[in-house]
Design a protein around this motif. Structure first.
Motif, mmCIF file in Angstrom:
data_model
loop_
_atom_site.group_PDB
_atom_site.id
_atom_site.type_symbol
_atom_site.label_atom_id
_atom_site.label_comp_id
_atom_site.label_asym_id
_atom_site.label_seq_id
_atom_site.Cartn_x
_atom_site.Cartn_y
_atom_site.Cartn_z
ATOM 1 N N ILE A 1 14.403 47.428 -24.363
ATOM 2 C CA ILE A 1 13.367 48.317 -23.832
ATOM 3 C C ILE A 1 12.971 47.890 -22.423
ATOM 4 O O ILE A 1 12.833 48.714 -21.512
ATOM 5 C CB ILE A 1 12.136 48.327 -24.760
ATOM 6 C CG1 ILE A 1 12.487 49.026 -26.081
ATOM 7 C CG2 ILE A 1 10.940 49.007 -24.098
ATOM 8 C CD1 ILE A 1 11.506 48.750 -27.206
ATOM 9 N N ALA A 2 12.805 46.582 -22.224
ATOM 10 C CA ALA A 2 12.439 46.073 -20.899
ATOM 11 C C ALA A 2 13.489 46.445 -19.862
ATOM 12 O O ALA A 2 13.162 46.862 -18.741
ATOM 13 C CB ALA A 2 12.251 44.557 -20.960
ATOM 14 N N ALA A 3 14.748 46.311 -20.228
ATOM 15 C CA ALA A 3 15.828 46.662 -19.301
ATOM 16 C C ALA A 3 15.794 48.149 -18.960
ATOM 17 O O ALA A 3 15.985 48.535 -17.804
ATOM 18 C CB ALA A 3 17.172 46.280 -19.909
ATOM 19 N N GLU A 4 15.525 48.980 -19.964
ATOM 20 C CA GLU A 4 15.449 50.421 -19.732
ATOM 21 C C GLU A 4 14.290 50.785 -18.802
ATOM 22 O O GLU A 4 14.360 51.774 -18.071
ATOM 23 C CB GLU A 4 15.298 51.159 -21.066
ATOM 24 C CG GLU A 4 16.559 51.157 -21.922
ATOM 25 C CD GLU A 4 16.357 51.810 -23.276
ATOM 26 O OE1 GLU A 4 15.208 52.205 -23.589
ATOM 27 O OE2 GLU A 4 17.331 51.916 -24.035
ATOM 28 N N LEU A 5 13.238 49.976 -18.824
ATOM 29 C CA LEU A 5 12.089 50.211 -17.946
ATOM 30 C C LEU A 5 12.359 49.778 -16.506
ATOM 31 O O LEU A 5 11.557 50.064 -15.614
ATOM 32 C CB LEU A 5 10.857 49.461 -18.483
ATOM 33 C CG LEU A 5 10.257 49.993 -19.789
ATOM 34 C CD1 LEU A 5 9.209 49.019 -20.317
ATOM 35 C CD2 LEU A 5 9.638 51.374 -19.587
ATOM 36 N N GLY A 6 13.463 49.079 -16.302
ATOM 37 C CA GLY A 6 13.795 48.624 -14.959
ATOM 38 C C GLY A 6 13.320 47.225 -14.634
ATOM 39 O O GLY A 6 13.318 46.807 -13.468
ATOM 40 N N ALA B 1 16.408 38.732 -14.972
ATOM 41 C CA ALA B 1 15.938 37.349 -14.829
ATOM 42 C C ALA B 1 14.542 37.171 -15.418
ATOM 43 O O ALA B 1 14.245 36.136 -16.036
ATOM 44 C CB ALA B 1 15.942 36.937 -13.360
ATOM 45 N N GLU B 2 13.681 38.178 -15.240
ATOM 46 C CA GLU B 2 12.332 38.095 -15.791
ATOM 47 C C GLU B 2 12.353 38.221 -17.310
ATOM 48 O O GLU B 2 11.593 37.552 -18.006
ATOM 49 C CB GLU B 2 11.438 39.178 -15.182
ATOM 50 C CG GLU B 2 11.135 38.959 -13.712
ATOM 51 C CD GLU B 2 10.056 39.902 -13.213
ATOM 52 O OE1 GLU B 2 9.126 40.223 -13.983
ATOM 53 O OE2 GLU B 2 10.148 40.323 -12.052
ATOM 54 N N ILE B 3 13.228 39.079 -17.819
ATOM 55 C CA ILE B 3 13.354 39.240 -19.272
ATOM 56 C C ILE B 3 13.833 37.932 -19.894
ATOM 57 O O ILE B 3 13.266 37.444 -20.878
ATOM 58 C CB ILE B 3 14.335 40.387 -19.602
ATOM 59 C CG1 ILE B 3 13.810 41.713 -19.053
ATOM 60 C CG2 ILE B 3 14.557 40.480 -21.114
ATOM 61 C CD1 ILE B 3 14.820 42.849 -19.114
ATOM 62 N N ASP B 4 14.861 37.361 -19.301
ATOM 63 C CA ASP B 4 15.446 36.131 -19.838
ATOM 64 C C ASP B 4 14.504 34.942 -19.718
ATOM 65 O O ASP B 4 14.583 33.996 -20.509
ATOM 66 C CB ASP B 4 16.756 35.806 -19.113
ATOM 67 C CG ASP B 4 17.844 36.841 -19.364
ATOM 68 O OD1 ASP B 4 17.721 37.604 -20.352
ATOM 69 O OD2 ASP B 4 18.802 36.900 -18.566
#
Length: 201
Positions: free
Chosen positions: A54-59, A63-66
């Motif tokens: 979901i985070a990736a889909e939000l743009g 690096a922040e997700i990981d």
């Protein structure tokens, strides 16, 4: 001084980190710092696979997700915050028990959005302008304006309507339901902050 915000859920692996990262993305050009924590985390745990998707889909940058690691809610985490956005009423209660000074700065994120939708950009901007140039002072004035409608806005018939559904360990459909509650509320928080902090337009 930047506006300091913390988002709070249980495990700090879905709702609060998604709120943190999305709010940070939406306000990247403004002096705003956002963190998140959980009331019962496994410290160091990453976001769930679904939350990462979901985070990736939000743009949100990979690096922040990981980089996200679950953090426990403590008094130092809360110290000096201008706004605390809890995912449920129970999380808000935990926040206020840890730091009673946050009573008027802690909301469930759905409650904040429910109240702030009754305040226009122009009203927020007017209140903030009267507070001067400091972003924190401007935001505090805007927050007071949002709080002022609390007595005039009907509370939900079912208090649980102010809670964001916890999708952790559940189906993708549950994630979708949770995000349908959470993401518009995050966007509403961003609207209020942007209207407060942006100088005369």
């Amino acid at each position: 001084m930047p506006i300091e915000i913390v988002t709070v859920c249980t495990g700090n692996i879905v709702r609060s980190p998604l709120s943190e990262l999305y709010l940070r993305l939406l306000l990247a050009d403004l002096p705003v710092e956002v963190a998140s924590a959980g009331t019962q985390p496994r410290p160091g745990e990453a976001m769930t696979e679904q939350a990462c998707e979901i985070a990736a889909e939000l743009g949100i940058p990979a690096a922040e997700i990981d980089a996200h690691q679950a953090t426990r809610l403590t008094e130092p985490v809360l110290a000096g915050r201008d706004l605390v956005l809890a995912m449920t009423r129970a999380h808000r209660k935990a926040v206020v028990e840890l730091d009673p000074s946050l009573l008027r700065k802690a909301f469930t994120i759905l409650e904040f959005a429910r109240l702030s939708r009754h305040v226009t950009d122009a009203e927020i901007h007017e209140a903030a302008t009267d507070a001067g140039d400091d972003p924190r002072a401007r935001f505090q004035a805007a927050l007071a304006r949002v709080l002022s409608v609390r007595g005039t806005v009907d509370a939900p018939g079912d208090p649980s309507e102010d809670d964001v559904l916890d999708p952790a360990g559940r189906s993708w459909n549950t994630y979708e339901t949770s995000m349908s509650q959470l993401l518009p509320a995050v966007e509403e928080v961003a609207r209020v902050i942007r209207a407060a902090v942006t100088p005369d337009r």
